[in-house]
Design a protein around this motif. Sequence first.
Motif, mmCIF file in Angstrom:
data_model
loop_
_atom_site.group_PDB
_atom_site.id
_atom_site.type_symbol
_atom_site.label_atom_id
_atom_site.label_comp_id
_atom_site.label_asym_id
_atom_site.label_seq_id
_atom_site.Cartn_x
_atom_site.Cartn_y
_atom_site.Cartn_z
ATOM 1 N N ALA A 1 9.162 24.649 46.520
ATOM 2 C CA ALA A 1 8.219 25.618 47.092
ATOM 3 C C ALA A 1 8.858 26.416 48.224
ATOM 4 O O ALA A 1 8.707 27.651 48.293
ATOM 5 C CB ALA A 1 6.967 24.903 47.588
ATOM 6 N N ARG B 1 1.853 21.699 51.081
ATOM 7 C CA ARG B 1 2.432 22.121 49.805
ATOM 8 C C ARG B 1 3.929 22.363 49.956
ATOM 9 O O ARG B 1 4.733 21.928 49.130
ATOM 10 C CB ARG B 1 1.731 23.394 49.320
ATOM 11 C CG ARG B 1 2.300 23.953 48.019
ATOM 12 C CD ARG B 1 1.572 25.222 47.604
ATOM 13 N NE ARG B 1 2.107 25.738 46.347
ATOM 14 C CZ ARG B 1 3.153 26.544 46.255
ATOM 15 N NH1 ARG B 1 3.786 26.931 47.352
ATOM 16 N NH2 ARG B 1 3.570 26.961 45.072
ATOM 17 N N THR C 1 5.788 19.003 50.242
ATOM 18 C CA THR C 1 5.715 17.998 49.178
ATOM 19 C C THR C 1 5.999 18.534 47.782
ATOM 20 O O THR C 1 6.294 17.742 46.881
ATOM 21 C CB THR C 1 4.323 17.331 49.173
ATOM 22 O OG1 THR C 1 3.308 18.334 49.003
ATOM 23 C CG2 THR C 1 4.070 16.587 50.477
ATOM 24 N N GLN C 2 5.890 19.846 47.579
ATOM 25 C CA GLN C 2 6.125 20.399 46.246
ATOM 26 C C GLN C 2 7.568 20.862 46.134
ATOM 27 O O GLN C 2 8.005 21.776 46.849
ATOM 28 C CB GLN C 2 5.173 21.560 45.969
ATOM 29 C CG GLN C 2 5.314 22.115 44.543
ATOM 30 C CD GLN C 2 4.212 23.089 44.203
ATOM 31 O OE1 GLN C 2 3.062 22.912 44.597
ATOM 32 N NE2 GLN C 2 4.540 24.151 43.483
#
Length: 400
Positions: free
Chosen positions: A230, A223, A226-227
Amino acid sequence: MTAPGTHLPAGPPGGGHFDPASGVWADVVGQEAAVAQFRRAASPEGSLAQAWLITGPPGSGRSTAARAFAATLECEHGTGCGQCRACRTVLADTHPDVTVVATDKLSIAKEEVRALVMTAQRSPATGPRRVVIIEDADRMSAGTFNVLLKSIEEPPPSTVWMLCAPSAEDLAPTIRSRCRVVTLAVPSSDVVAELLRRRDGVAEQLAVRAARAAQGHIGLALRYATQEGALAAREDSARTLLGLRSTGEAVLAAQSLVDRATAEAKEHADAVATEEKERFLRSAGVDDGKVPPALRAQVRQLEEDAKRRQTRLVRDVLDRYLLDAHSVLRDVLSRQLGTSSELVNIEVAEEVERTAANGSGTITLGLLDAVGQARARISGNVPPLLAIEALLSRVAVSLR
């Protein structure tokens, strides 16, 4: 497909040496001892228990290990080659003899477990085993455990149960005593970063940064990698935590945090609920969006499921924040104790050093205990806002 009872060849397609870190086990990283135990049990010479309890901290790869083990049991070559149709369909959750139950709600219902028990009684359709995997088995109630118990005690010869939970103590003693327990370790940041690079194509620097921030939690590392935003949001939260100096600031920070968690959870829960409702209406032959009276009870149930899903997601988001807060305070304590260990939160090193210099190890240890108490309160149904307010207010008073 290999029929039940048929002898399985020892090697992968084409013969040759089988690398235990390849095939279906390639993504089970940092778990060499557990992988060896699974592969030994699946071998012709091994002793295959019919009920397994796979434990380990969140993000250690419990469900990934369970799927890899199931694929090895179903593999047409008996090795978990990762290439045959059986291996590929197990990992894709499409194998007819492997059933996986996961929940994003607060608990696993008795009805779901009763259906699993019925499934477990059936003979395999194509492979040598029928495998039933229950992720988050700790989310079953005492009554649900009782539904499962007899099938765990006396499964059909070809059925294998795999239960996944953070620890053996999270399951009823009657269940865990009938399972062979395999405990996974927290994978190191290095192996998690390597997995992100190899499996997900994450750039090396970002993979290292995300893996370090996730502290061995593979899903969280992905996460972060890739986010968008974040990691930046995590750093902002760390700075806010270390910058609290008044109860008023703590109350505002707690409200902001819970609001963000609720919004994130609601967005996800609404998307899932909409998809489930549309799927249900299509299966019922309704294509104009109007719910007939006969189907309204089922639609209401979907709406109730969405509310429970949102409740769990809020808790999950806040728990993620609390784990991050724990890592920040642990960094502070590390500096106060004069250890040479590398900081987890390198990006806020200046704030960590300043907080460490202005406080004491005794106070920081108390705050680390307070984080654990907040996690326990939220999991025990204390309103999240109250639990977070209490924690942040204590942090603010302690860091003055």
